[in-house]
Scaffold this motif. Structure first.
Motif, PDB file in Angstrom:
ATOM      1  N   MET A  94      50.144  43.089  29.901  1.00  0.00           N
ATOM      2  CA  MET A  94      50.635  43.768  28.700  1.00  0.00           C
ATOM      3  C   MET A  94      51.870  43.060  28.131  1.00  0.00           C
ATOM      4  SD  MET A  94      50.194  47.798  29.631  1.00  0.00           S
ATOM      5  CE  MET A  94      48.561  48.499  29.839  1.00  0.00           C
ATOM      6  N   LEU A  95      52.763  42.658  29.030  1.00  0.00           N
ATOM      7  CA  LEU A  95      53.959  41.927  28.578  1.00  0.00           C
ATOM      8  C   LEU A  95      53.571  40.612  27.903  1.00  0.00           C
ATOM      9  CD1 LEU A  95      56.684  42.292  31.328  1.00  0.00           C
ATOM     10  CD2 LEU A  95      56.826  43.008  28.953  1.00  0.00           C
ATOM     11  N   ALA A  96      52.659  39.903  28.537  1.00  0.00           N
ATOM     12  CA  ALA A  96      52.246  38.617  27.988  1.00  0.00           C
ATOM     13  C   ALA A  96      51.614  38.800  26.608  1.00  0.00           C
ATOM     14  CB  ALA A  96      51.261  37.927  28.935  1.00  0.00           C
ATOM     15  N   ARG A  97      50.778  39.806  26.487  1.00  0.00           N
ATOM     16  CA  ARG A  97      50.140  40.058  25.197  1.00  0.00           C
ATOM     17  C   ARG A  97      51.177  40.517  24.166  1.00  0.00           C
ATOM     18  NH1 ARG A  97      45.340  44.257  25.254  1.00  0.00           N
ATOM     19  NH2 ARG A  97      47.091  45.728  25.283  1.00  0.00           N
ATOM     20  N   GLY A  98      52.115  41.359  24.602  1.00  0.00           N
ATOM     21  CA  GLY A  98      53.178  41.797  23.708  1.00  0.00           C
ATOM     22  C   GLY A  98      54.027  40.630  23.219  1.00  0.00           C
ATOM     23  N   THR A 148      54.810  42.872  14.963  1.00  0.00           N
ATOM     24  CA  THR A 148      55.738  43.702  15.752  1.00  0.00           C
ATOM     25  C   THR A 148      55.133  45.037  16.168  1.00  0.00           C
ATOM     26  OG1 THR A 148      56.680  44.514  13.670  1.00  0.00           O
ATOM     27  CG2 THR A 148      57.792  42.660  14.729  1.00  0.00           C
ATOM     28  N   SER A 149      54.246  45.572  15.367  1.00  0.00           N
ATOM     29  CA  SER A 149      53.675  46.884  15.721  1.00  0.00           C
ATOM     30  C   SER A 149      52.830  46.783  16.990  1.00  0.00           C
ATOM     31  CB  SER A 149      52.843  47.432  14.557  1.00  0.00           C
ATOM     32  OG  SER A 149      51.774  46.547  14.255  1.00  0.00           O
ATOM     33  N   ARG A 150      51.977  45.767  17.053  1.00  0.00           N
ATOM     34  CA  ARG A 150      51.173  45.594  18.274  1.00  0.00           C
ATOM     35  C   ARG A 150      52.061  45.216  19.459  1.00  0.00           C
ATOM     36  NH1 ARG A 150      45.517  42.434  16.822  1.00  0.00           N
ATOM     37  NH2 ARG A 150      44.681  44.028  15.410  1.00  0.00           N
ATOM     38  N   ALA A 151      53.079  44.404  19.191  1.00  0.00           N
ATOM     39  CA  ALA A 151      53.989  44.034  20.272  1.00  0.00           C
ATOM     40  C   ALA A 151      54.660  45.275  20.847  1.00  0.00           C
ATOM     41  CB  ALA A 151      55.043  43.048  19.762  1.00  0.00           C
ATOM     42  N   SER A 152      55.136  46.166  19.957  1.00  0.00           N
ATOM     43  CA  SER A 152      55.795  47.396  20.418  1.00  0.00           C
ATOM     44  C   SER A 152      54.839  48.262  21.212  1.00  0.00           C
ATOM     45  CB  SER A 152      56.333  48.174  19.212  1.00  0.00           C
ATOM     46  OG  SER A 152      57.288  47.410  18.515  1.00  0.00           O
ATOM     47  N   ALA A 153      53.593  48.346  20.762  1.00  0.00           N
ATOM     48  CA  ALA A 153      52.604  49.175  21.475  1.00  0.00           C
ATOM     49  C   ALA A 153      52.380  48.653  22.889  1.00  0.00           C
ATOM     50  CB  ALA A 153      51.288  49.181  20.699  1.00  0.00           C
ATOM     51  N   ASP A 154      52.298  47.327  23.014  1.00  0.00           N
ATOM     52  CA  ASP A 154      52.101  46.742  24.349  1.00  0.00           C
ATOM     53  C   ASP A 154      53.307  46.981  25.249  1.00  0.00           C
ATOM     54  OD1 ASP A 154      49.524  45.787  24.053  1.00  0.00           O
ATOM     55  OD2 ASP A 154      50.180  43.896  23.152  1.00  0.00           O
ATOM     56  N   VAL A 155      54.504  46.853  24.674  1.00  0.00           N
ATOM     57  CA  VAL A 155      55.704  47.059  25.483  1.00  0.00           C
ATOM     58  C   VAL A 155      55.825  48.510  25.909  1.00  0.00           C
ATOM     59  CG1 VAL A 155      58.233  47.003  25.443  1.00  0.00           C
ATOM     60  CG2 VAL A 155      56.935  45.099  24.481  1.00  0.00           C
ATOM     61  N   LEU A 156      55.506  49.451  24.991  1.00  0.00           N
ATOM     62  CA  LEU A 156      55.553  50.871  25.342  1.00  0.00           C
ATOM     63  C   LEU A 156      54.535  51.192  26.437  1.00  0.00           C
ATOM     64  CD1 LEU A 156      55.955  52.476  21.804  1.00  0.00           C
ATOM     65  CD2 LEU A 156      57.642  52.457  23.655  1.00  0.00           C
ATOM     66  N   ALA A 157      53.369  50.571  26.342  1.00  0.00           N
ATOM     67  CA  ALA A 157      52.357  50.776  27.391  1.00  0.00           C
ATOM     68  C   ALA A 157      52.870  50.232  28.714  1.00  0.00           C
ATOM     69  CB  ALA A 157      51.052  50.095  26.984  1.00  0.00           C
ATOM     70  N   ALA A 158      53.547  49.099  28.659  1.00  0.00           N
ATOM     71  CA  ALA A 158      54.100  48.519  29.880  1.00  0.00           C
ATOM     72  C   ALA A 158      55.163  49.427  30.478  1.00  0.00           C
ATOM     73  CB  ALA A 158      54.679  47.136  29.581  1.00  0.00           C
ATOM     74  N   LEU A 159      55.940  50.084  29.610  1.00  0.00           N
ATOM     75  CA  LEU A 159      56.974  51.004  30.112  1.00  0.00           C
ATOM     76  C   LEU A 159      56.365  52.142  30.924  1.00  0.00           C
ATOM     77  CD1 LEU A 159      59.366  51.198  27.021  1.00  0.00           C
ATOM     78  CD2 LEU A 159      59.915  50.277  29.276  1.00  0.00           C
ATOM     79  N   ASN A 160      55.204  52.605  30.512  1.00  0.00           N
ATOM     80  CA  ASN A 160      54.539  53.664  31.279  1.00  0.00           C
ATOM     81  C   ASN A 160      54.196  53.193  32.677  1.00  0.00           C
ATOM     82  OD1 ASN A 160      54.601  55.525  29.176  1.00  0.00           O
ATOM     83  ND2 ASN A 160      52.704  54.718  28.272  1.00  0.00           N
ATOM     84  N   VAL A 161      53.807  51.909  32.774  1.00  0.00           N
ATOM     85  CA  VAL A 161      53.514  51.355  34.091  1.00  0.00           C
ATOM     86  C   VAL A 161      54.804  51.175  34.873  1.00  0.00           C
ATOM     87  CG1 VAL A 161      52.501  49.394  35.315  1.00  0.00           C
ATOM     88  CG2 VAL A 161      51.482  50.202  33.163  1.00  0.00           C
ATOM     89  N   TRP A 162      55.873  50.751  34.175  1.00  0.00           N
ATOM     90  CA  TRP A 162      57.154  50.515  34.846  1.00  0.00           C
ATOM     91  C   TRP A 162      57.754  51.784  35.449  1.00  0.00           C
ATOM     92  CZ3 TRP A 162      59.343  47.105  30.362  1.00  0.00           C
ATOM     93  CH2 TRP A 162      58.852  45.791  30.504  1.00  0.00           C
ATOM     94  N   SER A 163      57.373  52.923  34.898  1.00  0.00           N
ATOM     95  CA  SER A 163      57.907  54.162  35.462  1.00  0.00           C
ATOM     96  C   SER A 163      57.492  54.333  36.916  1.00  0.00           C
ATOM     97  CB  SER A 163      57.433  55.368  34.633  1.00  0.00           C
ATOM     98  OG  SER A 163      56.013  55.469  34.714  1.00  0.00           O
ATOM     99  N   LEU A 164      56.413  53.645  37.276  1.00  0.00           N
ATOM    100  CA  LEU A 164      55.946  53.697  38.655  1.00  0.00           C
ATOM    101  C   LEU A 164      56.358  52.462  39.444  1.00  0.00           C
ATOM    102  CD1 LEU A 164      52.297  54.919  37.934  1.00  0.00           C
ATOM    103  CD2 LEU A 164      54.292  56.312  38.554  1.00  0.00           C
TER     104      LEU A 164
END
Length: 394
Positions: free
Chosen positions: A1-5, A14-30
């Motif tokens: 996700m980071l790489a794609r972002g 930037t919109s797709r980049a933000s979406a990928d980073v936000l998705a990555a944040l959900n994973v980072w919570s774990l």
């Protein structure tokens, strides 16, 4: 996700980049905060290299995650990398704050390598800002902490720049001390830094008329250039060694060094260096009393001149030859030398000097008597001063 972002961010989406980073944040919570911080640091570094304004947001997030992890070494590393990128972007205030923070966190963690790296980068920022004293203090502490020697080349480069500042300020003793330290640090691992240092030490010795010391450093520089196969540097070193020998009163050595320099320079089309060497050879010939040969070298320098500075220097050499020939009663050498200098000054629009020379050097009927070679040289000089040839119509 980071790489794609990252890819989306670099492509401007930037919109797709933000979406990928936000998705990555959900994973980072774990995930572990230190892992997330390192990942964000990599992303921020990549964006910084591309000059993207989003980089600061990633750096801030990386630093917050590092602080949340409680890992002081990681905090120091992130702050140091952010500071280094800020310095490269010209953001000096931000860079200083971050690098000082990195050094302080590194000290708290007992990590000498991180502290040393932060201090070297901080010294560069301070040196660029004209704070040489602060830079030297940081360099000193960095050297004391750099146990593995990873930063020796970078520190040596800084010391060379500190030396240049000290020399320009008139503090030659401090300049020499810095250069000697740089030389000891460069060792044999970084040839470029070592060669810069040797050239500076040779020049510094020449400035205080220590010809033996200047020649010693010059010989080391020449040896390094030859071993490295750097013909351009070899030609420059030979030129300087020839000049040193000339000033030291050894015309035979000067002629040998300068001749080799000019041969190499001409083979590499380094015309400005070849012109300078030819002017020096003219001076050697004057010292030997070979005034016709001196005129030949001076004419060659005019032909090889690449700019107005070269032309002015060549005119001065022609004047030297003309004056010596006049004293020796060799009018057939003095006349073309003086006339050539006068013509160069006309081309450079120094009509005051040209008029003085014309009044004393030209024959009564005003006709110039030049060798064919000097005529070729003056034609080359005209092309340097006025490449379009428009002066002809004046």
């Amino acid at each position: 996700m980071l790489a794609r972002g990252l890819a989306h961010q670099l492509l401007g989406d930037t919109s797709r980049a933000s979406a990928d980073v936000l998705a990555a944040l959900n994973v980072w919570s774990l995930a572990r905060a230190d892992w997330a911080s390192s990942a964000l640091s990599d992303l921020a570094a990549a964006l910084s290299g591309a000059g993207n304004e989003a980089a600061d947001a990633y750096w801030q997030a990386a630093l917050r995650l590092a602080e949340r992890s409680g890992n002081v070494v990681l905090q120091a590393a992130v702050a140091g990398e952010w500071g280094r990128h800020a310095a490269r972007a010209g953001e000096a205030v931000t860079a200083v704050a971050l690098l000082e923070k990195s050094a302080e966190l590194g000290r708290r963690a007992g990590d000498d390598a991180i502290v040393a790296k932060a201090l070297v980068n901080l010294a560069r920022v301070e040196l660029d800002a004209g704070r040489g004293g602060h830079a030297m203090r940081n360099i000193g502490e960095a050297l004391a902490r750099d146990q593995r020697g990873d930063l020796r080349a970078a520190t040596a480069g800084l010391l060379i720049d500190v030396a240049a500042g000290a020399f320009n300020a008139g503090d030659t003793a401090h300049a020499e001390l810095c250069l000697e330290q740089a030389l000891s640090l460069s060792g044999g691992s970084d040839r470029q830094i070592r060669e810069r240092t040797l050239a500076a030490l040779s020049g510094l010795a020449s400035s205080r008329n220590d010809h033996a010391e200047a020649a010693r450093y010059g010989e080391e520089l020449l040896d390094s250039a030859r071993r490295g196969g750097d013909l351009t540097l070899a030609a420059e070193a030979l030129h300087d060694l020839g000049r040193i020998a000339l000033v030291a009163g050894d015309p035979e050595e000067a002629a040998r060094r300068l001749t080799e320099s000019v041969v190499i320079a001409r083979s590499l089309s380094l015309d400005s260096l070849a012109a300078s060497g030819s002017r020096a050879l003219a001076e050697v010939a004057v010292e030997r009393g070979a005034l016709l040969r001196a005129l030949g070298y001076a004419e060659q320098a005019v032909i090889l001149s690449m700019g107005q500075d070269d032309l002015e220097a060549s005119a001065a050499t022609l004047l030297l030859v003309g004056a010596e020939a006049g004293r020796a009663g060799l009018d057939d050498v003095a006349r073309p030398a003086n006339e050539g200098a006068a013509e160069i000054y006309r081309l450079l629009e120094r009509d005051d000097l040209a008029q003085i020379l014309s009044g004393s050097a030209l024959p009564a009927d005003g006709e110039a008597v030049r060798t064919d070679r000097l005529e070729d040289g003056l034609e080359a000089a005209r092309s340097v001063v006025d490449p379009t040839g428009q002066r002809e119509g004046r």
